[in-house]
Scaffold this active site. Structure first.
Site, PDB file in Angstrom:
ATOM      1  N   GLU A 142       1.790   6.294   7.340  1.00 30.34           N
ATOM      2  CA  GLU A 142       3.178   6.451   6.903  1.00 30.34           C
ATOM      3  C   GLU A 142       3.838   7.646   7.569  1.00 30.34           C
ATOM      4  O   GLU A 142       5.026   7.587   7.914  1.00 30.34           O
ATOM      5  CB  GLU A 142       3.232   6.587   5.375  1.00 30.34           C
TER       6      GLU A 142
ATOM      7  N   GLY B 192       0.823  -1.196   0.000  1.00 25.94           N
ATOM      8  CA  GLY B 192       0.000   0.000   0.000  1.00 25.94           C
ATOM      9  C   GLY B 192       0.858   1.247   0.000  1.00 25.94           C
ATOM     10  O   GLY B 192       0.597   2.202  -0.727  1.00 25.94           O
TER      11      GLY B 192
END
Length: 923
Positions: free
Chosen positions: A369, A332
């Site tokens: 992230e 992802g």
């Protein structure tokens, strides 16, 4: 930010702690010795080996590079501190050449240097001492161990050295290391860019290096590229010059970091204008023509970066932050410091046409992230057994950040669905602890799963709620400050949290991290109206025979929040269930009790008959949405495990007609889909009628059109209900109305709520013919957003006619579907009751080609589709195929898939007749 003085690397720090603990153990009493042994037990396995393997009095001056204690760990007497890396990629030729100078600290005399390299040709190697005297080295590559061994004629003395290497490599098409990604530009011409994906151990495919997480170093990268291209790396551009026909882009020094976080992207890419968060410029990068899809991602990127700087109490550790959308990307996203790479669907979205679920996914992944920039990049696990420290914490933090940004999304309520996914795997005998010993780095590949992410985040949330959010945050801040720019282990986190909480956090949490499975808490009323709580491990199947050795301590310390309700008031309570049973006196007029109040505990609850009756008689509106979710989800799990009769569960679902929470409906619809997988085709009309009776009233109540005041969650619920009614319910009226709205949306996209469009597309595929298939295939090819492309791509797996199913399967191998997506399409076909046998035959026929072409992570996910092959004969065929091929998917992945298949088949055998009888009675 200027790096702080470096702490010892994680391996040496752990060894120091271990030696200290051994010293403490001398002369300690039995209790103290046991406690110390417990601490020692949770040091990483490679550290234990290194600390105990050297015989007393061993000569420390011999060549330590020849030690063979662990073929998967590099010797520790040579430490890299800096890489000056120059790479020249040739995109047209699918190759690159490189040159690097690695600054080394040599602690013991040696004539051999061992580092990691694979799929590279090392043409020259030389070492240079502090006086500038160079010595050539002989080069030997070991492909099996992915190592490069350099031998120097005269030994290197302790001190600082520089290693010079020249090498070449291939820009591969396997989506790992330094690889190629392709896309079509606005003219239809094919374009190529080069990108990196190094986690866990693929930096060694791009440049020779010490490719282990505790060998942290500073990286100074230079990329030599065509003048027409752009290059991005971890840090800001320091200079840009011209050498002949090439452009030389030199990047600033990074902070001290691990090799798996290094990144570079080269191609025709364009950036947004920067958003400044403090002094940090934040930009999004796309291939040309997609910049208009960046606004939402940039908003959440900036918001989450501000949130994390405040929460962690530490400024962002890089000098800039770039988020790059890569057309071909196996995962992802990847948390490379300052240069985060994403699959396009996880970063780019059109806010006008994206559904709530699509926007939520982008927000989650971007926040996840960004959270890693501190938890993972600034402080990194010492070895891959601690991967959960990175991923679970980033998952937990993404929820906090998105919930703070969009509180109306009720993100922690929706996380209950993710927690349920972890429950489904952790209820297997073939589950694993969140953290377990990792010897070969490839064994870490299987750790990228719901146990690491969702279970890990769930137990962190449970701990946060137990000790308090402020105390938890203070402990996290202490952990990050203490280990900044270094490496740490699970116990380091527990120590910081325990100090902040003034509680024995390791004793509380070790069972959740180092022990597989989770507890089932049974709540009953005894004859004295006492609340009796007991715990046992929850599993879907009985323990295999002969019984495996189970530790007598298969108990958990369970932080339980509960609520008791009387005729006049309600009272909350907390307790820590540390043994098999506890009893609580209830007020004499108690109407009912709710266990796992707030829904944050990582355990299931099974109410005894008397307590369940009181709870249901009082009405479900007295429960919060997350508590209603847990009630039905735990009941369904008990049904699958044989602890609750199927008829009782189906009766329970009838009480949810007034339900308007999308997460509660998600588990209800999923349980109906499970029944659809096990039923015979001749019985399917009866199940469809049952689904219509359960889903129809709620769908009618929310209607087809958005209403004033509808929340994003209600809009998503509407789509889920209508989609279920049109497919699982096979409702003709719903299908006809869906066709009308789909055609209206084709003429005027604003005529239909974007949230409803996925349901319309799925119903059109379910009822579609060859002409509709052609239309959807064309919509996939010409999609204008990543979400539209994905929607029409996966719709192709929902057509029911065998010739159309065959065409979809063929596309997975003929290049029409990107290799990043192809495994998931095959899995989706196997998950369809109309295509599963056809899909399984395709997999068996083309296994060798898939094994060669698909990314290993994708291949592993594709095999999850076998859990839909829930007939005894298919199960036997699946087991024989994997056994004959000796297929290893890493870790316990295959074992888990096969157990999940066994559970479904066992449920089918046990319940099919009862289900038929129930459906006949309910007509």
């Amino acid at each position: 930010m200027e790096p702080k003085p470096a702490t010892p690397n994680g391996h040496e720090a752990s060894r120091t702690r271990r030696q200290t603990l051994f010293s403490l153990a001398k002369g300690a009493g039995l209790l103290a010795a046991v406690q110390i042994a417990s601490l020692l037990r949770h040091l990483p396995a490679p550290v234990v080996q290194a600390a105990t393997a050297r015989p007393k009095g061993e000569d420390m001056n011999h060549d330590l590079s020849e030690q063979t204690l662990d073929p998967y760990r590099l010797p520790r007497h040579i430490i890299p501190t800096r890489y000056d890396l120059r790479l020249e990629p040739d995109l047209a030729g699918a190759a690159f050449r490189g040159r690097e100078t690695i600054t080394l600290t040599v602690t013991h005399p040696t004539s051999v240097i061992v580092l990691n390299a694979v799929d590279l040709v090392v043409g020259r190697a030389a070492v240079e001492d502090a006086n500038g005297t160079a010595r050539e080295a002989a080069i030997a590559l070991d492909e099996s161990l992915q190592r490069c061994k350099l031998t120097i004629l005269h030994p290197m003395a302790p001190g600082e050295w520089r290693l010079h290497l020249d090498f070449t490599g291939t820009l591969n098409d396997t989506l790992r290391g330094f690889y190629r990604s392709t896309y079509k530009d606005h003219t239809g011409a094919s374009q190529t860019l080069a990108a990196t994906q190094f986690e866990a151990t693929d930096a060694r495919r791009a440049f020779p290096c010490w490719d282990e997480p505790d060998f942290k170093a500073v990286f100074a990268t230079t990329l030599v590229i065509d003048k027409t291209l752009t290059a991005v790396s971890n840090s800001a551009v320091a200079s840009e010059t011209v050498e002949g026909a090439k452009k030389v882009v030199r990047f600033a020094d990074t902070m001290k970091m691990s090799t798996y976080l290094v990144a570079f992207v080269v191609g025709r890419i364009e950036a947004t204008a920067p958003t400044f968060v403090g002094k940090t410029p934040l930009r999004l990068w796309t291939v040309p023509g997609k910049s208009h899809l960046t606004r939402f991602g940039q908003d959440i990127a900036a918001a989450s970066l501000r949130f994390f700087e405040s929460y962690y109490g530490i400024p962002y550790p890089g000098d800039k932050l770039d988020l790059l959308a890569i057309p071909d990307f196996a995962s992802g996203a990847m948390e490379n410091l300052g240069a985060i790479t994403f699959r396009e669907t996880a970063l780019l979205v059109d806010q006008r046409t994206g559904t709530h679920g699509e926007l939520e996914r982008v927000a989650d992944v971007v926040a996840h992230e960004n959270a890693h920039m501190w938890f993972g990049d600034l402080v990194t696990m010492s070895w891959w057994n601690g991967l959960w420290l990175n991923e679970a914490f980033a998952t937990f933090m993404e929820m906090l950040a998105v919930d703070a940004w969009k509180p109306e999304w009720k993100r922690w309520d929706t996380f209950s669905v993710s927690r349920a996914a972890a429950f489904s795997v952790d209820g297997l005998h073939s589950t694993r602890p969140i953290e377990y010993p990792v010897r070969a780095p490839k064994d870490a590949d299987a750790m990228f799963d719901v146990l690491t992410y969702e279970k890990g985040a769930s137990v962190l949330r449970m701990l946060e709620q137990h000790i308090g959010p402020t105390v938890f945050r203070d402990g996290v801040r202490d952990y990050l400050r203490t280990h900044a720019y270094g490496n740490a282990d699970t116990n380091d986190l527990w120590m910081s949290l325990g100090t902040a909480a003034k509680q024995p956090v390791p004793a509380l949490m070790d069972g959740w991290i180092f022990q597989p499975g989770y507890p089932l808490v049974t709540a009953e009323l005894n004859e004295r109206d006492e609340l009796v709580l007991t715990q046992q491990r929850f599993t879907y199947l009985p323990a295999p025979s002969p019984l495996p050795p189970h530790p007598s301590s298969e108990m958990w310390q369970i932080p339980i929040q509960f609520r008791t309700v009387t005729a006049t008031n309600q009272n909350g309570g907390r307790l820590l269930l540390t043994g098999p049973e506890t009893r609580l006196a209830l007020p004499p007029d108690t109407r009912y009790a709710v266990i796992n109040e707030g829904g944050h505990g990582f355990y299931r609850v099974r109410y005894g008959p008397a307590l369940l009756k009181r709870l249901l008689d009082a009405g479900l509106d007295g429960l919060a949405a997350i508590e209603r979710f847990n009630l039905v989800n735990d009941a369904w799990a008990a049904t699958v495990a044989g602890l609750m009769p199927l008829a009782d569960y189906l009766d329970l679902t009838d009480r949810f007609g007034p339900e308007r929470d999308k997460n509660v409906w998600a588990v209800l619809i999923d349980s109906f889909a499970f029944l659809n997988r096990i039923i015979e085709p001749s019985d399917r009309p009866a199940l469809e009628a049952f689904v219509r009776t359960r889903v129809g009233p709620a769908a009618a109540a929310v209607g087809w059109e958005p209403q004033p005041g509808d929340s994003d969650l209600t809009r998503q619920l509407r789509s889920e209900l209508i989609g279920a009614l049109g497919r699982l319910g096979n409702d003709n009226e719903t299908q006809a109305r869906a066709l009308e709205l789909y055609e209206a949306a084709g003429k005027d996209p604003t005529a239909v709520d974007p949230n409803l469009l996925p349901a319309l597309v799925s119903i059109m595929a379910f009822t579609g013919d060859a002409a509709r298939y052609e239309e959807f295939a064309e919509r996939f090819r010409t999609a204008t957003t990543p979400q539209e492309e994905r929607r029409y791509l996966f719709s192709l797996a929902s057509f029911r006619q065998p010739p159309l199913i065959e065409r979809t399967l063929a596309k997975s191998l003929n290049g029409e579907i990107r290799v990043q997506d192809a495994p998931f399409i095959v899995s989706a076909v196997m998950g369809s009751v109309y295509g599963r046998e056809q899909g399984w035959r395709f997999v068996k026929t083309h296994w060798d080609e898939m094994d060669r072409r698909f990314p290993k992570q994708g291949l592993r996910r594709m095999c999850g589709g076998v859990t839909g092959l829930c007939k005894p004969d298919l199960e036997q065929d699946v087991r024989e195929f994997f056994a004959a091929r000796k297929i290893d998917l890493g870790g316990k992945t295959l074992e888990q898939y096969l157990e999940q298949l066994r559970i479904t088949v066992a449920f089918r055998v046990r319940n099919l007749d009862d289900l038929r009888q129930y459906l006949r009675r309910s007509r």
